[in-house]
Design a protein around this motif. Structure first.
Motif, PDB file in Angstrom:
ATOM      1  N   LEU A 144      -2.009   7.273  -9.491  1.00  0.00           N
ATOM      2  CA  LEU A 144      -1.907   7.184  -8.038  1.00  0.00           C
ATOM      3  C   LEU A 144      -0.448   6.946  -7.684  1.00  0.00           C
ATOM      4  O   LEU A 144       0.232   6.147  -8.335  1.00  0.00           O
ATOM      5  N   SER A 145       0.048   7.640  -6.674  1.00  0.00           N
ATOM      6  CA  SER A 145       1.460   7.489  -6.321  1.00  0.00           C
ATOM      7  C   SER A 145       1.723   6.122  -5.687  1.00  0.00           C
ATOM      8  O   SER A 145       0.848   5.538  -5.030  1.00  0.00           O
ATOM      9  N   TYR A 146       2.923   5.629  -5.905  1.00  0.00           N
ATOM     10  CA  TYR A 146       3.323   4.332  -5.361  1.00  0.00           C
ATOM     11  C   TYR A 146       3.290   4.344  -3.839  1.00  0.00           C
ATOM     12  O   TYR A 146       2.896   3.366  -3.199  1.00  0.00           O
ATOM     13  N   LYS A 147       3.680   5.457  -3.250  1.00  0.00           N
ATOM     14  CA  LYS A 147       3.666   5.573  -1.790  1.00  0.00           C
ATOM     15  C   LYS A 147       2.248   5.436  -1.243  1.00  0.00           C
ATOM     16  O   LYS A 147       2.028   4.769  -0.229  1.00  0.00           O
ATOM     17  N   ASP A 148       1.274   6.056  -1.930  1.00  0.00           N
ATOM     18  CA  ASP A 148      -0.116   5.939  -1.485  1.00  0.00           C
ATOM     19  C   ASP A 148      -0.636   4.518  -1.645  1.00  0.00           C
ATOM     20  O   ASP A 148      -1.424   4.039  -0.818  1.00  0.00           O
ATOM     21  N   MET A 149      -0.213   3.840  -2.703  1.00  0.00           N
ATOM     22  CA  MET A 149      -0.636   2.450  -2.877  1.00  0.00           C
ATOM     23  C   MET A 149      -0.135   1.573  -1.726  1.00  0.00           C
ATOM     24  O   MET A 149      -0.881   0.732  -1.190  1.00  0.00           O
ATOM     25  N   LEU A 150       1.128   1.755  -1.332  1.00  0.00           N
ATOM     26  CA  LEU A 150       1.656   0.979  -0.208  1.00  0.00           C
ATOM     27  C   LEU A 150       0.891   1.284   1.071  1.00  0.00           C
ATOM     28  O   LEU A 150       0.618   0.366   1.876  1.00  0.00           O
ATOM     29  N   ASP A 151       0.547   2.556   1.280  1.00  0.00           N
ATOM     30  CA  ASP A 151      -0.211   2.930   2.468  1.00  0.00           C
ATOM     31  C   ASP A 151      -1.604   2.301   2.451  1.00  0.00           C
ATOM     32  O   ASP A 151      -2.123   1.891   3.498  1.00  0.00           O
ATOM     33  N   ILE A 152      -2.210   2.223   1.278  1.00  0.00           N
ATOM     34  CA  ILE A 152      -3.544   1.598   1.172  1.00  0.00           C
ATOM     35  C   ILE A 152      -3.481   0.141   1.586  1.00  0.00           C
ATOM     36  O   ILE A 152      -4.288  -0.335   2.402  1.00  0.00           O
ATOM     37  N   PHE A 153      -2.513  -0.597   1.057  1.00  0.00           N
ATOM     38  CA  PHE A 153      -2.426  -2.024   1.366  1.00  0.00           C
ATOM     39  C   PHE A 153      -2.015  -2.265   2.811  1.00  0.00           C
ATOM     40  O   PHE A 153      -2.445  -3.249   3.437  1.00  0.00           O
ATOM     41  N   GLU A 154      -1.194  -1.357   3.356  1.00  0.00           N
ATOM     42  CA  GLU A 154      -0.782  -1.511   4.755  1.00  0.00           C
ATOM     43  C   GLU A 154      -1.930  -1.201   5.708  1.00  0.00           C
ATOM     44  O   GLU A 154      -2.069  -1.835   6.753  1.00  0.00           O
ATOM     45  N   THR A 155      -2.767  -0.236   5.338  1.00  0.00           N
ATOM     46  CA  THR A 155      -3.857   0.186   6.221  1.00  0.00           C
ATOM     47  C   THR A 155      -5.086  -0.697   6.088  1.00  0.00           C
ATOM     48  O   THR A 155      -5.718  -1.070   7.084  1.00  0.00           O
ATOM     49  N   PHE A 156      -5.440  -1.057   4.852  1.00  0.00           N
ATOM     50  CA  PHE A 156      -6.711  -1.741   4.603  1.00  0.00           C
ATOM     51  C   PHE A 156      -6.546  -3.184   4.146  1.00  0.00           C
ATOM     52  O   PHE A 156      -7.549  -3.898   4.010  1.00  0.00           O
ATOM     53  N   GLY A 157      -5.322  -3.628   3.889  1.00  0.00           N
ATOM     54  CA  GLY A 157      -5.144  -4.967   3.370  1.00  0.00           C
ATOM     55  C   GLY A 157      -5.307  -4.997   1.853  1.00  0.00           C
ATOM     56  O   GLY A 157      -5.480  -3.964   1.186  1.00  0.00           O
TER      57      GLY A 157
END
Length: 580
Positions: A144-157
């Protein structure tokens, strides 16, 4: 000694084969993320996984929704990196690096994990291994890309659950229908407009110089030398883009903005000239362009076209809507090019199409054997290199987003593309066919047949794309379809000599009035068409009537009325008298 060397060679060959198999087996999948606290609606993200570790379900409803454990502070390469209570029934997120994928997933599986997501700040690569390791592991492992991981935590906590799945890719996406309509419509409209405008202009030589909006763009006849120079320039530019993509892509974007705004103005200006109101002009002045007092509405139209192009240039990377502007500007550019560039003979058409046929096939199918990465130069440049620092895309394509939810749409190719060359090159032949139709009065049979052949060739291209699942040189299918159809039709109608040489399009300065009179005294080789056109020409030559001669001071609209037999051939709504 020889036996040992042979064993070593076989071992290396087997390792290379296993590595290749791991790369081939690698597939795109999706991770569906939801919040444990009932926050926003779930969202899918791209993952790269290897089904040889463990298969993912094809349907989201059959995938288990598991808790995510953020363990990205660790690379999970030794038992000391494991948490005290393990990853019981969880999917851990771990950092990439320091050890093999097998070591990471073996530790995760031993501690009770149900899957493993490896976070990568670099380009996603296949999580490969060997057959023994594949047999040992029973949980899925994906990147999983690092950018997508940051987006996951920013969007869903931080408290989230995920489900890993890999829906089956459809053979063809519905967006192909949109691309087909745009491409065939552009070829048909551009060929019709270019052919009608060119023939109409040959018999209406005398026009009043009444401002810049009254001038039509001069068509450029393509010669064999120009074709050779053009192909050499295309090859050089493509190679330069392959090696210096990040530097040259902005040059191409700037050229596209300038050319597309010009094309948009050229397409909208004839429509504007038909409006019966707002014909006021700028005041008298001595400025270089404005001294001819152009109409104010043409200046406003020019500003509007430039503004549209600038808006696209600023927001070109907005995937949600910028593709609509790009397609509109691209279609306008193609129409403008088809109107401006003219192939004078079928011989020139054949030369251009065959040379570009070889060019397209070479840079798609042959260059993978010549590049170190094994990638096609054409596909690499058209889609943008994966290692590009700018992440810019070339705008010289029609693009439509995929309409179905699939890993390929989410990960690798969210858009389906069709290059402008696949529209312009056959479109020039379609325009030639339309001009020849008007010349021999064949009720547009060449134009219709060539347009249908283009549509069939495009369908064959889509079928090849679906079967091979790789980028296709569209001219490989479009060139034979259009060339063979046009040539066979001319042969069947016994007009191949005229069709090949284009002798009916030679301008005769001494007879600038009616089409029949201009065409009657053509070279003797065109005997097939001469009997039907010679009598009108002989009657018109000695004493042309006033109705047949375009009066010197008449406006473009009035000149069209001076040759009423040509009105059915003018493109409706697109090519009135003036064309800026």
């Amino acid at each position: 000694m020889a036996a040992a060397a042979a064993a070593v060679a076989l071992e290396r060959l087997a390792a290379a084969f296993l590595l290749l198999a791991a790369q081939v087996a690698c597939e795109y999948g999706m991770v569906h993320v939801v919040s444990e606290t009932g926050g926003p609606k779930g969202k899918d993200y791209c993952i790269l996984y290897n089904p040889q570790w463990a298969h993912l379900p094809l349907d989201l409803s059959k995938a288990s929704l598991l808790q995510v454990r953020d363990w990205t502070t660790s690379v999970l390469c030794s038992p000391a990196d494991l948490p005290a209570k393990g990853f019981s029934n969880q999917i851990p997120l771990v950092a990439r690096g320091n050890c093999t994928f097998y070591e990471k997933v073996r530790l995760a599986q031993g501690s009770g994990a149900r899957g493993l997501l490896i976070i990568s700040k670099e380009t996603l690569v296949p999580p490969g291994g060997n057959k023994t390791q594949y047999d040992e592991i029973g949980i899925p492992v994906a990147l999983l890309s690092y950018k997508d991981m940051l987006d996951i935590f920013e969007t869903f906590g931080r408290a989230v659950r995920v489900a890993l799945y890999a829906p089956k890719e459809p053979m063809l996406d519905y967006n192909m229908v949109i691309i087909f309509i745009m491409a065939v419509g552009t070829v048909a409209l551009g060929g019709y407009w270019a052919g009608s405008r060119d023939v109409r202009k040959r018999y209406m030589k005398h026009k009043r110089d009444d401002g810049p909006e009254k001038h039509e763009d001069e068509a450029v006849d393509v010669t064999p030398v120009m074709i050779c120079v053009f192909v050499v320039m295309c090859c050089s530019m493509l190679v330069l883009l392959y090696h210096f993509y990040d530097q040259l892509v902005y040059v191409i974007i700037g050229i596209f903005c300038l050319a597309s705004s010009t094309g948009l103005y050229s397409c909208l200006s004839p429509l504007l000239q038909r409006l019966p109101f707002c014909r006021c002009r700028v005041p008298d002045n001595s400025l270089p362009y404005f001294h001819k007092r152009p109409q104010v509405r043409t200046l406003l139209l020019a500003l509007l076209c430039v503004a549209v192009s600038v808006v696209w240039g600023v927001f070109r990377n907005e995937d949600q809507w910028a593709w609509i502007l790009q397609d509109a500007l691209g279609i306008a550019f193609c129409l403008y090019t088809l109107k401006t560039i003219r192939l004078p003979t079928f011989k020139a058409c054949t030369l251009l199409l065959l040379v570009l046929f070889v060019y397209d096939v070479f840079f798609v199918f042959i260059t993978p054997f010549l590049t170190k990465s094994g990638s096609s130069i054409m596909v690499e440049v058209a889609t943008g290199p994966s290692d590009s620092a700018t992440h810019e895309k070339l705008p010289m394509v029609l693009k439509v987003p995929r309409l179905n939810a699939s890993p390929l749409a989410l990960c690798d190719r969210p858009f389906s593309l069709l290059g402008f060359g696949d529209i312009l090159v056959p479109g020039l032949l379609v325009a030639y066919c339309h001009r020849f139709d008007i010349q021999v009065q064949s009720s547009r049979v060449y134009f219709v047949a060539c347009t249908i052949a283009y549509g069939i060739g495009l369908l064959v291209t889509f079928m090849a794309l679906a079967l091979m699942q790789r980028g296709q040189p569209a001219l490989l299918y479009l060139v034979p379809c259009t060339l063979v159809t046009s040539c066979a039709l001319a042969l069947w109608r016994r007009e191949l000599g005229m069709f090949w040489t284009g002798s009916g399009f030679v301008d005769l300065p001494q007879s600038p009035w009616a089409p029949a009179s201009a065409d009657g005294p053509q070279p003797q080789a065109d005997s097939d068409a001469a009997p039907s056109q010679q009598p009108p020409g002989q009657e018109a030559a000695p004493s042309p009537s006033p109705a047949e001669q375009p009066p010197e001071p008449s406006a473009p609209e009035e000149s069209g009325a001076g040759a009423p037999h040509q009105d059915p051939e003018s493109p409706a709504g697109l090519a009135p008298g003036p064309s800026a």
